[in-house]
Write an enzyme that holds these catalytic residues in place. Structure first.
Site, PDB file in Angstrom:
ATOM      1  N   ALA A  85      39.524  53.524  48.524  1.00 14.32           N
ATOM      2  CA  ALA A  85      40.529  54.296  48.117  1.00 14.32           C
ATOM      3  C   ALA A  85      41.386  53.794  47.117  1.00 14.32           C
ATOM      4  O   ALA A  85      42.267  52.924  47.215  1.00 14.32           O
ATOM      5  CB  ALA A  85      41.373  54.470  49.612  1.00 14.32           C
ATOM      6  N   SER A 126      50.596  51.829  49.075  1.00 17.45           N
ATOM      7  CA  SER A 126      48.876  51.673  49.333  1.00 17.45           C
ATOM      8  C   SER A 126      48.663  52.965  50.320  1.00 17.45           C
ATOM      9  O   SER A 126      49.319  54.029  50.086  1.00 17.45           O
ATOM     10  CB  SER A 126      48.741  50.402  49.767  1.00 17.45           C
ATOM     11  OG  SER A 126      47.418  50.195  50.144  1.00 17.45           O
ATOM     12  N   ASN A 127      47.502  52.737  50.757  1.00 14.69           N
ATOM     13  CA  ASN A 127      47.131  54.011  51.836  1.00 14.69           C
ATOM     14  C   ASN A 127      46.511  53.303  53.051  1.00 14.69           C
ATOM     15  O   ASN A 127      46.357  51.910  53.070  1.00 14.69           O
ATOM     16  CB  ASN A 127      46.063  54.778  50.834  1.00 14.69           C
ATOM     17  CG  ASN A 127      45.015  53.967  50.298  1.00 14.69           C
ATOM     18  OD1 ASN A 127      44.222  53.311  51.188  1.00 14.69           O
ATOM     19  ND2 ASN A 127      45.036  53.746  49.282  1.00 14.69           N
ATOM     20  N   TYR A 128      46.010  54.174  53.825  1.00 14.81           N
ATOM     21  CA  TYR A 128      45.550  53.748  55.168  1.00 14.81           C
ATOM     22  C   TYR A 128      44.043  53.202  55.434  1.00 14.81           C
ATOM     23  O   TYR A 128      43.541  52.728  56.430  1.00 14.81           O
ATOM     24  CB  TYR A 128      45.690  54.763  56.255  1.00 14.81           C
ATOM     25  CG  TYR A 128      47.145  55.046  56.614  1.00 14.81           C
ATOM     26  CD1 TYR A 128      47.938  53.798  57.173  1.00 14.81           C
ATOM     27  CD2 TYR A 128      47.785  56.304  56.327  1.00 14.81           C
ATOM     28  CE1 TYR A 128      49.335  54.325  57.574  1.00 14.81           C
ATOM     29  CE2 TYR A 128      48.942  56.435  56.692  1.00 14.81           C
ATOM     30  CZ  TYR A 128      49.873  55.654  57.244  1.00 14.81           C
ATOM     31  OH  TYR A 128      51.018  55.840  57.680  1.00 14.81           O
ATOM     32  N   SER A 129      43.429  52.996  54.052  1.00 20.92           N
ATOM     33  CA  SER A 129      42.058  52.883  53.875  1.00 20.92           C
ATOM     34  C   SER A 129      41.625  51.267  54.750  1.00 20.92           C
ATOM     35  O   SER A 129      42.395  50.332  54.480  1.00 20.92           O
ATOM     36  CB  SER A 129      41.401  52.725  52.754  1.00 20.92           C
ATOM     37  OG  SER A 129      40.184  52.176  52.940  1.00 20.92           O
TER      38      SER A 129
END
Ligand code: CTP
Length: 405
Positions: free
Chosen positions: A281, A211-214
């Site tokens: 994101a 995943s990502n930090y959004s």
């Protein structure tokens, strides 16, 4: 504001049902047309005759009239109403609404209603505070239902606490304010807006993901601003900061997880949307194979190779499907060659404008409370904004969209 408004009032079996009579009266005095739908148990607390006399309309309880077989169409009721107010709403009805149970006319009307729905809970303090009730109310909030918080005070049980149905004149004021706001600041009244938010979760196995930090903060701030300006807003979110969910009254929240799930959801919503803002994101790649069990560590392998395959570009597909008059706005989060990259995305995805955040700007980007944006329009116009809080940035973005309509 209530003059001429069609209000469907749902009454459930609570001792507070007597207040529903006062509510009908207050609504009628304000010029609203009121129809009442009651549950079977509600009739034990207040008579249909009272409610019919005050509302000047027959009260509906059954799916059909047992005398002549006439069908009471919940679909028609749901379409007729400008607002559906359920007051008092028992813990039982709230629970059923949250789970889509449709075993009486009041509930089928809820599922058919296309108008804003208001729920005024009434119950004992312990029932109200119970995690099951709170959970159900959170579900309703996420479904876009407005909860009119109960007051604190003397309860029918003899206990003192929170759970007392809000006073009828306060409910009227709440609904009046709602229509007032919608009509006063309604630049986007009648517009269907869809905002995506958060970071997608791409599963590797049954316990791990990419995943990502959004955090979803920017998307939620945009959704809130649109709602404040009268739009009919749906937020399609992936992983977001848990504190954001269920906080926006009147906004429908649809939970997705992966890029593929978000894609499906957006394709479904696209034909009915006037404005789409892609603040999520979305992962560009997802694991090629998802193990249905927990992958085990292999002592001999020092490296683990995860093969990823490309996801569908949601914005690009929406750009291809774009219909006349529909507005599509995207984001670009860049670390280098910012302007070039943003302009390429603007064109490739057939966006009306793109909002660039550069990670080189302090206070911009993921999981912050502030943002610094530059907007690139398809007509070549460029607007640079200073560092602001995300809600302030949302105002700028929504103003920019208003300018494009
Ligand atoms: N986006 C999308 N679907 C994807 C990837 C991105 O809808 N699979 C959307 C994002 O929501 C955003 C815009 O496209 O509004 C740009 O996203 P970004 O990740 O910056 O662009 P990419 O095209 O993925 O390019 P890159 O990751 O190479 O910078």
């Amino acid at each position: 504001m209530l003059e001429g408004k069609k209000i469907l009032l749902g009454v459930t079996g609570s001792i507070a049902a007597y207040k529903a009579a006062i509510l009908v009266r207050a609504l009628v005095e304000k010029g609203a047309e009121v129809k009442v739908v009651m549950t079977e148990l509600a009739k034990q607390f207040i008579t249909p005759l009272t409610m019919a006399t005050l509302s000047k309309n027959p009260v509906l309880v059954d799916f059909f009239n047992p005398e002549n077989g006439e069908w009471n169409s919940h679909v028609k009721l749901g379409l007729w109403a400008d607002a559906y107010v359920i007051a008092p709403a028992t813990a039982n009805t709230i629970g059923k609404m949250a789970h889509g149970v449709a075993d009486n006319l009041l509930l089928t009307s809820y599922l058919s209603a296309r108008c804003p729905v208001f729920v005024s809970p009434a119950m004992d303090l312990d029932m109200y505070a119970h995690s099951a009730t709170q959970r159900n109310m959170a579900v309703l909030r996420r479904d876009g239902v407005h909860i009119i918080e109960p007051g604190e005070g003397f309860l029918a049980s003899g206990l003192i606490g929170k759970g007392r149905m809000e006073e009828p004149h306060e409910i009227v004021r709440y609904i009046d304010d709602f229509f007032d706001k919608k009509e006063q600041q309604g630049r986007f009244r009648g517009k269907k807006v869809v905002v995506t938010a958060g970071g997608t979760i791409e599963p590797i196995d049954s316990v791990r993901f990419v995943s990502n930090y959004s955090s979803g903060k920017m998307g939620y701030a945009i959704a809130a601003q649109f709602a404040a300006e009268g739009a009919d807003v749906t937020i399609v979110h992936a992983a977001v900061d848990g504190r954001l969910r269920g906080t926006l009254p009147g906004i429908k929240e649809i939970k997705t997880l992966s890029a593929a799930e978000m894609y499906e959801q957006m394709i479904e919503l696209q034909p009915e949307s006037d404005i789409i803002v892609m603040a999520a994101a979305v992962a560009d790649y997802t694991p090629e194979k998802v193990a249905d069990h927990k992958l085990k560590k292999k002592p001999d392998d020092k490296n683990f190779v995860l093969v990823l395959k490309e996801t569908q570009d949601i914005a690009e597909m929406l750009g291809k499907m774009k219909k006349e008059g529909q507005l599509l706005v995207g984001f670009a989060l860049e670390t280098d060659n910012e302007a070039d990259n943003a302009l390429k995305k603007l064109k490739k995805k057939n966006l009306d404008f793109i909002i660039l955040n550069s990670l080189r700007d302090k206070g911009a980007g993921f999981a912050t409370d502030t943002n610094k944006i530059t907007i690139y329009h398809k007509n070549g116009e460029r607007k640079v904004f200073p560092l602001k809080s995300k809600p302030e940035v949302a105002v700028d973005i929504v103003n920019e969209i208003a300018g494009c309509l």
